[in-house]
Write a protein that holds these residues in place. Sequence first.
Motif, PDB file in Angstrom:
ATOM      1  N   ALA A 117      33.078  44.749  48.485  1.00 36.84           N
ATOM      2  CA  ALA A 117      32.783  43.444  49.578  1.00 36.84           C
ATOM      3  C   ALA A 117      31.850  42.637  48.881  1.00 36.84           C
ATOM      4  O   ALA A 117      30.948  42.766  48.406  1.00 36.84           O
ATOM      5  CB  ALA A 117      32.410  44.111  50.750  1.00 36.84           C
ATOM      6  N   GLY A 118      32.169  41.277  48.700  1.00 39.92           N
ATOM      7  CA  GLY A 118      31.492  40.050  48.243  1.00 39.92           C
ATOM      8  C   GLY A 118      31.675  39.657  46.818  1.00 39.92           C
ATOM      9  O   GLY A 118      31.417  38.916  46.123  1.00 39.92           O
ATOM     10  N   ASP A 119      32.473  40.726  46.008  1.00 48.77           N
ATOM     11  CA  ASP A 119      33.235  40.459  44.996  1.00 48.77           C
ATOM     12  C   ASP A 119      33.879  39.131  45.036  1.00 48.77           C
ATOM     13  O   ASP A 119      34.635  38.797  45.938  1.00 48.77           O
ATOM     14  CB  ASP A 119      33.955  41.589  44.227  1.00 48.77           C
ATOM     15  CG  ASP A 119      33.082  42.667  43.822  1.00 48.77           C
ATOM     16  OD1 ASP A 119      31.902  42.700  43.639  1.00 48.77           O
ATOM     17  OD2 ASP A 119      33.742  43.511  43.735  1.00 48.77           O
ATOM     18  N   MET A 120      33.898  38.265  43.990  1.00 50.13           N
ATOM     19  CA  MET A 120      34.662  37.013  43.816  1.00 50.13           C
ATOM     20  C   MET A 120      35.907  37.337  42.928  1.00 50.13           C
ATOM     21  O   MET A 120      35.644  37.680  41.729  1.00 50.13           O
ATOM     22  CB  MET A 120      33.943  35.973  43.462  1.00 50.13           C
ATOM     23  CG  MET A 120      32.541  35.693  44.426  1.00 50.13           C
ATOM     24  SD  MET A 120      33.040  35.210  46.088  1.00 50.13           S
ATOM     25  CE  MET A 120      33.667  33.522  45.857  1.00 50.13           C
ATOM     26  N   GLN A 129      36.957  35.545  48.138  1.00 51.70           N
ATOM     27  CA  GLN A 129      36.087  36.597  48.330  1.00 51.70           C
ATOM     28  C   GLN A 129      36.482  37.832  48.961  1.00 51.70           C
ATOM     29  O   GLN A 129      37.152  37.722  49.898  1.00 51.70           O
ATOM     30  CB  GLN A 129      34.889  36.042  48.996  1.00 51.70           C
ATOM     31  CG  GLN A 129      33.551  37.091  49.092  1.00 51.70           C
ATOM     32  CD  GLN A 129      32.323  36.453  49.697  1.00 51.70           C
ATOM     33  OE1 GLN A 129      32.504  35.961  50.794  1.00 51.70           O
ATOM     34  NE2 GLN A 129      31.148  36.433  48.857  1.00 51.70           N
ATOM     35  N   VAL A 130      36.127  39.075  48.300  1.00 55.52           N
ATOM     36  CA  VAL A 130      36.541  40.133  48.864  1.00 55.52           C
ATOM     37  C   VAL A 130      35.832  40.732  50.179  1.00 55.52           C
ATOM     38  O   VAL A 130      34.757  40.396  50.250  1.00 55.52           O
ATOM     39  CB  VAL A 130      36.632  41.511  47.802  1.00 55.52           C
ATOM     40  CG1 VAL A 130      36.987  42.750  48.329  1.00 55.52           C
ATOM     41  CG2 VAL A 130      37.315  40.947  46.647  1.00 55.52           C
ATOM     42  N   VAL A 147      37.902  37.107  52.849  1.00 53.62           N
ATOM     43  CA  VAL A 147      37.020  36.571  53.530  1.00 53.62           C
ATOM     44  C   VAL A 147      37.502  35.111  53.859  1.00 53.62           C
ATOM     45  O   VAL A 147      37.794  34.886  55.101  1.00 53.62           O
ATOM     46  CB  VAL A 147      35.747  36.254  52.762  1.00 53.62           C
ATOM     47  CG1 VAL A 147      34.772  35.376  53.758  1.00 53.62           C
ATOM     48  CG2 VAL A 147      34.782  37.618  52.856  1.00 53.62           C
ATOM     49  N   ASN A 148      38.015  34.591  52.866  1.00 50.18           N
ATOM     50  CA  ASN A 148      38.768  33.368  53.188  1.00 50.18           C
ATOM     51  C   ASN A 148      40.179  33.460  53.009  1.00 50.18           C
ATOM     52  O   ASN A 148      40.614  34.206  52.233  1.00 50.18           O
ATOM     53  CB  ASN A 148      38.166  32.281  52.232  1.00 50.18           C
ATOM     54  CG  ASN A 148      38.200  32.404  50.597  1.00 50.18           C
ATOM     55  OD1 ASN A 148      38.059  33.644  50.432  1.00 50.18           O
ATOM     56  ND2 ASN A 148      38.298  31.623  49.637  1.00 50.18           N
ATOM     57  N   ARG A 149      40.949  32.686  53.666  1.00 48.01           N
ATOM     58  CA  ARG A 149      42.579  32.751  53.746  1.00 48.01           C
ATOM     59  C   ARG A 149      43.017  31.718  52.801  1.00 48.01           C
ATOM     60  O   ARG A 149      42.428  31.098  52.176  1.00 48.01           O
ATOM     61  CB  ARG A 149      42.945  32.468  55.238  1.00 48.01           C
ATOM     62  CG  ARG A 149      42.299  33.024  56.135  1.00 48.01           C
ATOM     63  CD  ARG A 149      42.992  33.914  57.188  1.00 48.01           C
ATOM     64  NE  ARG A 149      44.013  33.466  57.839  1.00 48.01           N
ATOM     65  CZ  ARG A 149      44.382  32.867  59.091  1.00 48.01           C
ATOM     66  NH1 ARG A 149      43.461  32.865  59.770  1.00 48.01           N
ATOM     67  NH2 ARG A 149      45.579  32.783  59.372  1.00 48.01           N
TER      68      ARG A 149
END
Length: 195
Positions: A117-120, A129-130, A147-149
């Motif tokens: 979680a948080g990896d780009m 972002q994961v 996180v983002n669509r």
Amino acid sequence: MTTIALPSTFRPEMFSMRLATVQRAHASPFGGSEQVIDLLNDRWQISLTLPLGTQETAASNEAFLGSLRGMTNTVNLWHMARRAPRGTMRGSPLCQAASQGASQIVISGLVGDTLKAGDMVGISGLLLQVAEDATANGSGFITTKLVNRLRTSITSGVAVTWDRPTVPFRLMSTPSQQYMPGYGSGVALDFAEVI
């Protein structure tokens, strides 16, 4: 519009990255119930501060800021607190096809590869972002919630950038480099992803 390279002296001392979502909320004039519509045009915003430095460093920063010409030119930026994933995914992963608006993607890597979680990751000009930890299954596929669509559709077989994935950003603030005897002050900068 020109993409300006970061100077070698560009080393922020503070950095933050946030997702600006485009939504519309409507409230009923009678009962007060609300409806929120997600317009799917998420955009990353970055705030950072360049540290106090020598006059040479300050001159380099001043030239960089001037060459951006306000909002005219762009610069490729990444999540400067996490250049690479905290997970183990490396190598040359590929993304499977995904539709615009999707909130998850499937990445082919190696069996046991992980994303945290948080990896780009960068895919087809998108910085993603994961949202949750994910592990590749026995076939080497990582189903990754985002996180983002997705603003655009992704075709199958597109490369996934995991090492410092960048996208163009535009300067949103109007900073200036200040000088004191022997050194230059720190500078606060705000950027928004170019869409």
